[in-house]
Motif scaffolding. Structure first.
Motif, PDB file in Angstrom:
ATOM      1  N   GLN A   1       0.941  -1.309   0.124  1.00  0.00           N
ATOM      2  CA  GLN A   1       0.137  -0.147   0.083  1.00  0.00           C
ATOM      3  C   GLN A   1       0.940   1.315  -0.132  1.00  0.00           C
ATOM      4  OE1 GLN A   1      -3.391   0.099  -0.206  1.00  0.00           O
ATOM      5  NE2 GLN A   1      -3.166  -2.340  -0.395  1.00  0.00           N
TER       6      GLN A   1
ATOM      7  N   TYR B   1       1.055   4.444   1.553  1.00  0.00           N
ATOM      8  CA  TYR B   1       0.323   5.290   2.631  1.00  0.00           C
ATOM      9  C   TYR B   1       0.943   6.731   2.560  1.00  0.00           C
ATOM     10  CZ  TYR B   1      -1.160   0.700   4.638  1.00  0.00           C
ATOM     11  OH  TYR B   1      -1.728  -0.467   4.647  1.00  0.00           O
ATOM     12  N   ASP B   2       2.115   6.692   2.095  1.00  0.00           N
ATOM     13  CA  ASP B   2       2.629   7.927   1.663  1.00  0.00           C
ATOM     14  C   ASP B   2       1.633   9.142   0.927  1.00  0.00           C
ATOM     15  OD1 ASP B   2       4.957   7.642   3.104  1.00  0.00           O
ATOM     16  OD2 ASP B   2       6.325   7.381   1.474  1.00  0.00           O
TER      17      ASP B   2
ATOM     18  N   MET C   1      -1.600   8.517   0.629  1.00  0.00           N
ATOM     19  CA  MET C   1      -2.890   8.489   1.518  1.00  0.00           C
ATOM     20  C   MET C   1      -2.592   9.712   2.417  1.00  0.00           C
ATOM     21  SD  MET C   1      -4.307   5.691   4.035  1.00  0.00           S
ATOM     22  CE  MET C   1      -4.580   4.526   2.853  1.00  0.00           C
ATOM     23  N   MET C   2      -1.325   9.830   2.792  1.00  0.00           N
ATOM     24  CA  MET C   2      -1.267  10.946   3.902  1.00  0.00           C
ATOM     25  C   MET C   2      -0.907  12.166   3.289  1.00  0.00           C
ATOM     26  SD  MET C   2       0.846   8.463   6.666  1.00  0.00           S
ATOM     27  CE  MET C   2       1.374   9.853   7.999  1.00  0.00           C
TER      28      MET C   2
ATOM     29  N   TYR D   1      -7.573  11.165   6.389  1.00  0.00           N
ATOM     30  CA  TYR D   1      -6.787   9.779   6.113  1.00  0.00           C
ATOM     31  C   TYR D   1      -7.029   9.158   7.342  1.00  0.00           C
ATOM     32  CZ  TYR D   1      -2.599  12.092   7.636  1.00  0.00           C
ATOM     33  OH  TYR D   1      -1.562  12.674   8.690  1.00  0.00           O
TER      34      TYR D   1
ATOM     35  N   VAL E   1      -4.992   5.630   8.267  1.00  0.00           N
ATOM     36  CA  VAL E   1      -3.996   4.331   7.855  1.00  0.00           C
ATOM     37  C   VAL E   1      -4.185   3.257   8.705  1.00  0.00           C
ATOM     38  CG1 VAL E   1      -1.580   3.795   7.502  1.00  0.00           C
ATOM     39  CG2 VAL E   1      -2.269   6.064   7.139  1.00  0.00           C
TER      40      VAL E   1
END
Length: 351
Positions: free
Chosen positions: A62, A64-65, A67-68, A73, A75
């Motif tokens: 995934q 996640y960077d 997403m953030m 968000y 996580v």
């Protein structure tokens, strides 16, 4: 140049992941990436700090960077990692830290007492404190705590963000607050008492609010968050509420300003494209609520996205210039840069 003592970095994880044949060179002169190496520490006035042993979670593919960088968000947290799985990695990272001392030819020292830290700063030797970010490598019998203490461990966070047998961390959530679940387990309370007895500093940076409250009720040492910011400015679960700041202040504790953009920017984004205003707002808030003797830096170098104005460790002088331009005088700059951390270690470990 004002020397800077820093509350948190993740260079050990970077070195663990690098080509073993290049480990010494990556530490001593760098590899053109990341935030830290010994050469750049000297250039940036980095006098020492807490070097984190951290057990990485299995990678799940995934991003996640990404997403953030697009709030809101939330996580998902990875599952608990038990001591048998964590200990080989933790021992390897402790070994890397000790190796860094050996190959530095007197330029770096792993410190176990405040006197050793002060001596290093006086002689221009970079001082390293062995820290554990998440106590996965310490089993519920706590025996490994004594082994790592003998290796040099002097600071520990009971949790990173994922759960441990000791308690629960906060998820990476924006917006959100740190009241995200239950507090310390019974063995977690035993861990805090054992750390107090050994004079191991307890780091509250990733713990949730209930766990924070449990540590505050149990611990006889100053409360410390090595790399956290103000929730009133950036409403991330990882940041501290004004009530938590008051509890830390009243214990004689300390907070290190985290340079991670997701905890600095009011919009919670990860992008490094930002001016100095978020940094200044967080520091002003922390100083207002903690007092100028209880705030320092906790960079999260090599573990986070850093504002473009800092860039890497060589940007520390630019940070101090920005703080000076904001009106912070020389005595306050020296406190923030190193004196407050040294005083905190005196109160926690003994002089």
């Amino acid at each position: 140049m004002i020397p800077v003592f820093d509350g948190h970095n993740d260079i050990l994880l970077k070195l663990l992941r690098c080509d073993p044949a290049m480990l010494d060179a990556t530490w001593l002169v760098g590899d053109g990436a990341g935030h830290l190496d010994l050469a750049r520490m000297r250039k940036g006035g980095f006098a020492g700090g807490f070097f984190a042993i951290y057990i990485p979670s299995p990678r799940d593919g995934q991003n996640y960077d990404a997403m953030m960088d697009h709030p809101p968000y939330d996580v998902p947290l990875p599952p608990l990692i038990d001591a048998p799985a964590a200990q080989p990695t933790a021992l390897a990272m402790a070994g890397i830290l000790l190796r860094m001392e050996r190959v530095s030819q007197g330029g770096f020292k792993v410190c176990r007492t405040t006197a050793e830290v002060r001596d290093c700063l006086a002689r221009g030797v970079v001082a390293g404190i062995m820290h554990m970010e998440g106590a996965e490598a310490i089993g519920p019998d706590l025996d490994a705590l004594y082994s790592f203490h003998a290796l040099g461990l002097r600071s520990i966070g009971p949790v990173w963000s994922r759960p441990t047998v000791f308690g629960h961390g906060v998820p990476f959530r924006f917006p959100g607050d740190p009241d995200t679940g239950p507090g310390l387990t019974e063995v977690g309370k035993d861990l805090i008492r054992a750390c107090n007895a050994l004079k191991i500093m307890v780091d509250l940076s990733h713990i949730n609010e209930a766990g924070f409250n449990d540590v505050a009720a149990i611990s006889d040492a100053p409360l410390v968050a090595t790399h956290s910011n103000a929730h009133a400015i950036t409403p991330s679960t990882r940041n501290l509420t004004d009530r938590q700041l008051a509890v830390i202040r009243d214990s004689g504790g300390m907070v290190g300003l985290n340079f991670a953009t997701v905890f600095l920017r009011p919009d919670g984004r990860q992008s490094p494209e930002m001016d100095w205003q978020p940094v200044l707002r967080h520091l002003d808030h922390l100083i207002t609520h903690l007092g100028e003797d209880h705030v320092g830096f906790g960079s999260d170098f090599d573990g986070a996205t850093i504002p473009q104005g800092i860039g890497d460790v060589t940007g520390l002088p630019d940070l101090l210039v920005a703080l000076s331009g904001h009106g912070y005088d020389a005595p306050l700059l020296h406190k923030l840069a190193s004196e407050n951390w040294l005083s905190l270690l005196d109160r926690t470990w003994g002089a």
